[in-house]
Design a protein around this motif. Structure first.
Motif, PDB file in Angstrom:
ATOM      1  N   LEU A  66       0.763  -1.402   0.005  1.00 50.46           N
ATOM      2  CA  LEU A  66       0.116  -0.005   0.227  1.00 50.46           C
ATOM      3  C   LEU A  66       1.070   1.244   0.066  1.00 50.46           C
ATOM      4  N   LYS A  67       0.531   2.229  -0.885  1.00 49.95           N
ATOM      5  CA  LYS A  67       1.224   3.501  -0.929  1.00 49.95           C
ATOM      6  C   LYS A  67       0.279   4.615  -0.612  1.00 49.95           C
ATOM      7  N   MET A  68       0.457   5.731   0.039  1.00 54.70           N
ATOM      8  CA  MET A  68      -0.111   6.753   0.028  1.00 54.70           C
ATOM      9  C   MET A  68      -0.462   7.643  -1.285  1.00 54.70           C
ATOM     10  N   VAL A  69      -1.883   7.756  -1.309  1.00 57.91           N
ATOM     11  CA  VAL A  69      -2.089   8.453  -2.687  1.00 57.91           C
ATOM     12  C   VAL A  69      -3.292   9.684  -2.056  1.00 57.91           C
ATOM     13  N   GLY A  70      -3.304  10.576  -3.339  1.00 53.34           N
ATOM     14  CA  GLY A  70      -4.546  11.447  -3.039  1.00 53.34           C
ATOM     15  C   GLY A  70      -5.838  10.915  -4.022  1.00 53.34           C
ATOM     16  N   ILE A  71      -6.868  11.373  -3.608  1.00 55.88           N
ATOM     17  CA  ILE A  71      -8.148  10.670  -4.040  1.00 55.88           C
ATOM     18  C   ILE A  71      -9.091  11.939  -4.551  1.00 55.88           C
ATOM     19  N   LYS A  72      -9.565  12.110  -5.743  1.00 55.27           N
ATOM     20  CA  LYS A  72     -10.455  13.101  -6.412  1.00 55.27           C
ATOM     21  C   LYS A  72     -11.628  12.540  -7.067  1.00 55.27           C
ATOM     22  N   PRO A  73     -12.739  13.049  -6.731  1.00 51.71           N
ATOM     23  CA  PRO A  73     -13.730  12.594  -7.468  1.00 51.71           C
ATOM     24  C   PRO A  73     -13.710  12.904  -9.000  1.00 51.71           C
ATOM     25  N   VAL A  74     -14.301  12.007  -9.928  1.00 49.89           N
ATOM     26  CA  VAL A  74     -14.230  12.505 -11.364  1.00 49.89           C
ATOM     27  C   VAL A  74     -15.348  13.384 -11.848  1.00 49.89           C
ATOM     28  N   ASN A  75     -16.407  13.048 -11.091  1.00 51.00           N
ATOM     29  CA  ASN A  75     -17.428  14.205 -11.136  1.00 51.00           C
ATOM     30  C   ASN A  75     -17.565  15.325 -10.107  1.00 51.00           C
ATOM     31  N   THR A  76     -17.223  16.209 -10.426  1.00 52.75           N
ATOM     32  CA  THR A  76     -17.169  17.377  -9.721  1.00 52.75           C
ATOM     33  C   THR A  76     -18.533  17.418  -8.509  1.00 52.75           C
ATOM     34  N   GLY A  77     -18.323  17.517  -7.306  1.00 50.92           N
ATOM     35  CA  GLY A  77     -19.297  17.432  -6.481  1.00 50.92           C
ATOM     36  C   GLY A  77     -19.445  16.292  -5.893  1.00 50.92           C
ATOM     37  N   ASP A  78     -19.298  15.377  -6.147  1.00 53.15           N
ATOM     38  CA  ASP A  78     -19.320  14.016  -5.579  1.00 53.15           C
ATOM     39  C   ASP A  78     -18.279  14.108  -4.303  1.00 53.15           C
ATOM     40  N   GLN A  79     -18.877  13.364  -3.377  1.00 55.08           N
ATOM     41  CA  GLN A  79     -18.020  13.268  -2.150  1.00 55.08           C
ATOM     42  C   GLN A  79     -17.049  12.439  -2.065  1.00 55.08           C
ATOM     43  N   ILE A  80     -15.881  12.383  -1.182  1.00 52.58           N
ATOM     44  CA  ILE A  80     -15.270  11.185  -0.876  1.00 52.58           C
ATOM     45  C   ILE A  80     -15.428  10.930   0.460  1.00 52.58           C
ATOM     46  N   THR A  81     -15.462   9.798   1.051  1.00 46.98           N
ATOM     47  CA  THR A  81     -15.917   9.334   2.199  1.00 46.98           C
ATOM     48  C   THR A  81     -14.756   8.625   2.808  1.00 46.98           C
ATOM     49  N   ALA A  82     -14.388   8.958   4.150  1.00 46.17           N
ATOM     50  CA  ALA A  82     -13.083   8.152   4.920  1.00 46.17           C
ATOM     51  C   ALA A  82     -13.728   6.818   5.272  1.00 46.17           C
ATOM     52  N   GLY A  83     -12.988   5.710   5.192  1.00 47.64           N
ATOM     53  CA  GLY A  83     -13.495   4.509   5.416  1.00 47.64           C
ATOM     54  C   GLY A  83     -13.800   3.728   4.173  1.00 47.64           C
ATOM     55  N   GLY A  84     -14.120   4.439   3.115  1.00 49.83           N
ATOM     56  CA  GLY A  84     -14.470   3.726   1.810  1.00 49.83           C
ATOM     57  C   GLY A  84     -13.263   3.051   1.269  1.00 49.83           C
ATOM     58  N   HIS A  85     -13.518   2.048   0.606  1.00 52.27           N
ATOM     59  CA  HIS A  85     -12.502   1.074  -0.099  1.00 52.27           C
ATOM     60  C   HIS A  85     -12.474   1.227  -1.383  1.00 52.27           C
TER      61      HIS A  85
END
Lengths: 981, 186, 95
Positions: free
Chosen positions: A886-905
């Motif tokens: 595992l490596k630390m990465v950044g995550i961005k939604p493809v569709n602007t406005g979508d929310q990122i949720t901590a704990g999601g896989h």
């Protein structure tokens, strides 16, 4: 109602009349009464209903061993269930209710259970409610809970206070009967530091219940004189109303002092009870003995009592259960009760003695070789049926029946540390065994010495022995010294519904059934029948059950064994164990020096460990926390913001080996760090997983200041002391926490230097050249106040952390705000701090989560292989270094406005969503005002090589699927130009 | 001279006093503190230098000594030095100068809040607060213990006078515990 | 429980923090031939005796000394209390 069963004499104050209520009816009593004695005096025998069969029950005993007279005390939020009427000290206005009955005590609908007793015998829970399984939760359990059980809770918060305290003594004496008083006198006169504790509100134990004399005094007067002498000794502390509940390791005893239970209203600030921890060099158990009943058919009717209790009520409390009484006994002590009652004017209908050679009496009838075989009376005893020695039967007209089956020494505390009592066949009872808790001795009836003389003598002798006293001991008064012969007699042959354990409704029949069904170990018997498992812990029932079981198994009682006695000796309210540790005081609260300023600014606070930190600072008109947080982030990145970071752990590390020491605790190197510079440090656990991170600033060649995360400060300090003392004991390094000493503020944003220039004294150069990124040093501010400055940045902006002595923190914060007005300075809280660190891609607690390594965090190369540091060897393990780690990465939604949720896989863009296809997970998420998008940080298999990949972020539990793109964790200023500006 | 205004640990501009019965609890911000830990191999020299600073022998285990600069034992070859704040605000600097390289010195003034408990019945309060046998403590004794989960130093100034040093950030919690104990016991 | 601190005398165990087996003092040499295996044993393998046990306690609410306490895990009898630093030195640990 008048006190129809009030007798003459007794230790009650007739000059004062107290009013009390039981089941909404008013009665009168006198100081010195208990609730039970007052009810008896008022002609009330019926006090409760039994647990399972809802049988009418009255009082069985006159002490804390009471199984039956269990009531709800007080009303409203002070209502307390399951209190014993026998130990409830009377006060004016006392209000009590009976329990476990509906609609009333005299007519209880669930008394129908008694008719179905065949189905409710031992083990009925296990047999009846097995099937179908789904019925258990929905039907059976609620039904049983409603029908069974004892008192009810008020469901309101208890308004009273409880305290905890600590006392120390040379000798703790448990019980203030004849042996305890003599022991206290002996030790007290010798100058020892003594605590004498007794559960009763009047010290003296059985002496208050007897009519015989000690020397020239009545027993009660002698006890009173002893108490007076002991009170005058400064080295003796008397603790009445105090139950010693447990014997713990190394001479520590738990004791509950009921400081307020006998008061109608507690004075403000006073506790209702105090849980004392008593540290004793030695302890002496003088807990006396408890009379045991005999089981016979229908032996549980109100009016059937222990003979000694009947005697106590008559002699001490001047009350009787009825005007006509009978005695059922297998020993001489029963006759003593008969004589005392007779002397008080109670009609003794007969003394039924199982022994053919029972002593003869000319004032009342003694039926030798006879047994009680049954009783009658729906809500209270009216008749007792006797089987005479010739086999004929006779009916006795009586409202009270005193039962005496002999006495059991109160050995409970001797068994609290795995000790087992020993069988004494002369007494037909268990006495303290050889393996007592270290430091504990036993005297008096608790040790099996049943006469008053023997109790007095053993009290003084044991005290002298444990304190190693030389010289003469106090004289003993003349006292009765009757020999004790106990012929064991546990139950009347042929009985079935004869109660052994009245509180849990366990009969002779139940024990026989349990044996028949194969539950033959004493521990199995206990759990199958619930014998001895009620709030009285079987004080009056265990021996009877055990004896019956031994007989059924054809074994002796000692071979059958006993169950283990455990603390507490009597029930303790949960509130007493909690003490003051409730509500806001559950744990200490830590406030930063500018807390009051933040409160003035309307900050919303969040708990971080024990700290309260400002989470954000809402402005008028802001309706959602995001508005405040977004504003704080934007304003900081646009100009300058200030954040209180006092809570970060700060540890001062000094010594000639300080740099070497840091090399051991951090996986990266510190030896070459220049004075006046700060470096990020990553701390590993010995197993190679990250423990904590922070910075270390070098203030001098031999002086560093280390920071830790807020949450780990205490643990990291312990760890550093462990490394210093246990692993490298000859290193010259000294540690001390300075977290509290300094108020520290992050000043961040492009205008931070301009703001600080107005604060920092002019002789200090804080220009980029004079004080570059990662510089640190001692400075002065505001005209000479000593301070520390660090050029470090968590936000990714040009930033500093400035520290001043805590007392000036409030003033510095106010100064930064006023001087910063021209730059539109903004205070920011932990939310904005969190948003900015996610934007910058800095790992925090969510990423250092106890499962991740330096490699996972993208800092694998920081782990120096040229030196020994904690965790470096095991961090090289194959399993922690696989190709697809595992490596630390950044995550961005493809569709602007979508929310990122901590704990999601993280799952592939297509394909199944299951654990087998799990590729990683999101640890932190926030809305980034700088990017105008939700963003997240997380760990992804081989994440560093997958930037740009489209994936799905899923949370099957919340039915979430979001299309995301894997990006660099450094969302803002990836080159780090701002923080070096 | 700087122009920043100090607040007390309880957040006031002046120290707080509480009185219940004959016992008084006084917040005492007027003390400067510095920790002293002997350098490895320098222990005897550090003790001598510390003795010179406080004008008395360096205190042994569980003791304090010296006036107006006093020190109490905090750990093996470690002490806390205390002095009046008004005259010794820069106590750490002074201690550092005097002890030189025999010891590590660290400013601790604002790491602690001090409460002075005085009065005839102070022992009744102390026994609700801490596990130490305060009845046996004599003037000149110092010990560290836990009070309501807070690591505190207990200094026995005389049989009816104790000083408690607790972590400054938890001053409010410690104060609450002390005053509650006073109301309970007195 | 009461721990008889070698410097401070009897102190209540509530002032202490428990760590575990005193074998944690015996940290392996990182440069030894089988260092990886030795560290594995050191980090993960512990005895769990019913009886005498040497264990590490930290006097958090006291003088901040680490102690090696020899305690019987069955009876809680404490037969010996030493300063961990002295134990470490006696076992040859230095810098």
């Amino acid at each position: 109602m008048t006190q129809i069963n009030r007798l003459s004499g007794g230790q009650i104050d007739r000059a004062t009349t107290l009013n009390f209520r039981f089941d909404n009816r008013s009665y009168t009593a006198h100081p010195g009464d208990t609730l039970a004695s007052a009810l008896l005096a008022n002609g009330v025998r019926l006090m409760g209903r039994s647990f399972k069969y809802h049988r009418p029950r009255g009082v069985l005993t006159a002490g804390s061993e009471e199984p039956n007279a269990i009531v709800e005390l007080r009303t409203g939020n002070r209502q307390e269930p399951n209190t014993r009427a026998t130990t409830t000290e009377m006060f004016d206005g006392l209000e009590a209710h009976s329990q476990n009955r509906w609609p009333s005590l005299k007519f209880d609908a669930l008394a129908i259970n008694d008719q179905f007793s065949k189905f409710l015998s031992a083990g009925f829970y296990y047999k009846t409610f097995m099937w179908p399984a789904a019925f258990w939760e929905k039907l059976y359990e609620p039904m049983i809970r409603r029908a069974a059980g004892l008192g009810s809770l008020s469901m309101q918060e208890d308004p009273d206070e409880y305290d905890k305290g600590f006392r120390h003594c040379d000798l703790l004496i448990i019980g203030a009967g004849p042996s305890g008083l003599m022991a206290a006198l002996t030790a007290g006169r010798a100058g020892a530091d003594v605590i004498l504790a007794d559960e009763d509100f009047t010290l003296g134990g059985r002496l208050n219940s007897e009519t015989f004399s000690l020397g020239d005094e009545t027993a009660a007067n002698w006890a009173g004189q002893m108490v007076a002498e002991l009170s005058a000794l400064p080295n003796v502390r008397l603790m009445p109303r105090t139950t010693v509940i447990g014997a713990f390791d190394h001479g520590i005893y738990g004791a509950v002092e009921r400081t307020g239970d006998h008061l109608a209203t507690l004075p403000a600030g006073k506790p209702r009870q105090i849980l004392w921890r008593i540290y004793s060099k030695r302890a002496l158990l003088c807990a006396g003995a408890t009379e045991r009943p005999i089981a016979f058919e229908n032996n549980d009717r109100p009016g059937v009592m222990l003979a000694s209790a009947l005697r106590t009520y008559a002699n001490r409390f001047a009350s009787s259960a009825a005007q006509r009484a009978a005695i059922f006994t297998n020993n001489d002590d029963g006759h003593r009760t008969a004589a005392d009652l007779h002397a008080k004017g109670v009609k003794i209908v007969a003394v039924v003695d199982i022994r053919p050679d029972a002593p003869i009496n000319y004032e009342y009838e003694v039926l030798a070789g006879a047994q009680i075989v049954d009783t009658k009376g729906r809500l209270g005893l009216t008749f007792a049926e006797v089987k005479l020695s010739d086999g004929s039967t006779r009916t006795l007209d009586c409202g009270a029946l005193g039962v005496s089956g002999g006495w059991n020494p109160n050995v409970h505390l001797t068994c609290h540390q795995r000790g087992r009592p020993a069988w004494n066949s002369d007494l037909a009872a268990f006495v303290p065994g050889a393996d007592l808790p270290p430091g504990l001795s036993v005297a008096g009836a608790a040790s099996g010495l049943m006469s008053t003389h023997a109790a007095l003598q053993s009290g003084t002798e044991e005290a002298a022995q444990v304190l190693e006293l030389k010289g003469s001991l106090p004289d003993l008064p003349d006292a009765e010294d009757a020999p004790v012969s106990q012929t064991p007699f546990w139950y009347v042959q042929g009985c079935a519904r004869a109660w052994l354990d009245q509180q849990n409704d366990v009969t002779v029949k139940d024990v026989k059934l349990s044996h028949q069904e194969g539950f033959r170990s004493v521990e199995h018997l206990k759990r199958y029948t619930t014998l001895g498992m009620a709030t009285d812990q079987g004080k009056t029932s265990n021996m009877g059950g055990l004896a019956l079981m031994a007989e059924l198994a054809g074994k002796s009682i000692p071979d059958t064994g006993t169950t283990i006695f455990r603390p507490p000796y009597t029930p303790v309210p949960i509130g007493t164990f909690a003490g003051r540790m409730k509500g806001q005081a559950f744990h200490p609260t830590r406030l930063t020096p500018s807390h009051y300023w933040a409160k003035e600014r309307g900050a919303v606070f969040v708990e971080v460990g024990n700290w309260l930190r400002a989470q954000w600072f809402p402005l008028p008109g802001e309706t959602h926390w995001r508005e405040s947080v977004d504003r704080e982030v934007r304003q900081t990145r646009a100009s300058v913001g200030v954040c209180d970071c006092t809570t970060l752990g700060k540890i001062d590390v000094q010594g000639t080996d300080a740099a070497d020491f840091l090399n051991r605790i951090y996986c990266n190197g510190f030896a070459k760090l220049a004075v006046g510079k700060t470096r990020y440090g990553l701390m590993l656990r010995e197993d190679g997983i990250t423990m904590d991170d922070g910075t270390a600033g070098r203030l001098a060649e031999d002086h560093f200041v280390v920071t830790t995360t807020t949450a780990n400060a205490v643990k990291v300090y312990q760890h550093m002391e462990f490394v210093r003392q246990c692993l490298f004991p000859d290193m010259d390094v000294q540690l001390i926490s300075t977290t509290e000493a300094w108020a520290q503020y992050a000043v961040a944003g492009p205008n931070s230097r301009k703001l600080l220039r107005k604060i920092v004294d002019p002789e200090f150069d804080i220009s980029n050249e004079g004080f570059p990124f990662m510089a640190c040093g001692n400075i002065t501010v505001c005209g000479g106040l000593r301070a520390r400055l660090f050029r470090i940045s968590f936000s990714g902006e040009l930033a500093f952390e400035i520290a001043v002595p805590s007392r000036y923190g409030d003033a510095l914060m106010r100064r930064l705000m006023s001087e910063g007005e021209e730059f539109d300075v903004v205070p920011y809280g932990t939310e904005a701090l969190g948003v900015m660190r996610i934007e910058k891609g800095h790992a925090a607690g969510n990423e250092l989560n106890g499962t991740t390594t330096a490699l996972n965090l993208g800092m694998g190369r920081m782990v120096s292989k040229k030196k020994d540091s904690i965790g470096s060897t095991l961090s090289e393990r194959e399993g922690l270094n696989e190709d697809d780690a595992l490596k630390m990465v950044g995550i961005k939604p493809v569709n602007t406005g979508d929310q990122i949720t901590a704990g999601g896989h993280l799952m592939g863009a297509s394909g199944p969503v299951d654990a087998a296809h799990d590729q990683g997970y999101v640890t932190s998420a926030a809305f980034s005002p700088s990017l105008d998008s939700h963003i997240g940080l997380g760990f992804l298999k081989s994440g560093d090589t997958r930037l740009g990949e489209k994936m799905r972020l899923v949370s099957p539990l919340t039915d979430l699927t979001v299309e995301v793109e894997i990006v660099s964790a450094h969302f803002v200023d990836p080159e780090g130009e701002r923080l070096r500006a | 001279m700087h122009d920043l205004f100090a607040i007390t640990a309880l957040g006031g501009s002046s120290p707080q006093t509480d009185r219940v019965g004959n016992v008084t609890c006084t917040e005492s911000p007027g003390v400067a503190l510095a920790s002293v830990a002997a350098r490895s191999g320098q222990e005897p020299k550090a003790r001598t230098a510390l003795g010179a600073l406080i004008g008395a022998d360096a205190p042994s285990v569980g003791r304090f000594a010296g006036n107006p600069v006093m020190a109490f034992w905090t750990g093996p070859d470690q002490w806390m030095v205390a002095a009046p704040f008004d005259t010794h605000e820069e106590l750490a600097h002074l201690a550092n100068t005097q002890l030189g390289d025999t010891a590590s010195v660290c400013e601790q003034t604002d790491a602690w809040v001090r409460f002075d408990l005085d009065g005839d019945d102070v022992l009744a309060v102390m026994e609700l607060l801490c596990v130490l046998d305060c009845r046996k403590m004599q003037a000149g004794e110092a010990a560290r213990t836990a009070i309501h989960h807070l690591g505190c130093f207990v200094i026995c100034r005389s049989s009816g006078a104790f000083s408690l040093y607790g972590p400054r950030s938890s001053a409010g919690s410690l104060h609450h515990a002390i005053v509650a104990a006073m109301k309970s016991a007195l | 429980m009461i721990i008889n601190h070698p410097l401070l005398g009897s102190r209540d165990s509530s002032e202490f923090v428990y760590l575990g087996d005193a074998s944690l003092i015996d940290r392996p040499d990182w440069q030894a031939e089988h260092a990886a295996e030795a560290f594995y044993d050191y980090a993960y393998l512990r005895d769990n005796p019913a009886g005498e046990h040497r264990e590490l306690w930290f006097h958090e609410g006291g003088d901040r000394s680490w102690l090696v306490v020899t305690r019987n895990t069955v009876t809680h009898e404490i037969s010996k209390v030493e300063l961990a630093r002295d134990v470490a030195r006696a076992q040859g640990r230095s810098k």
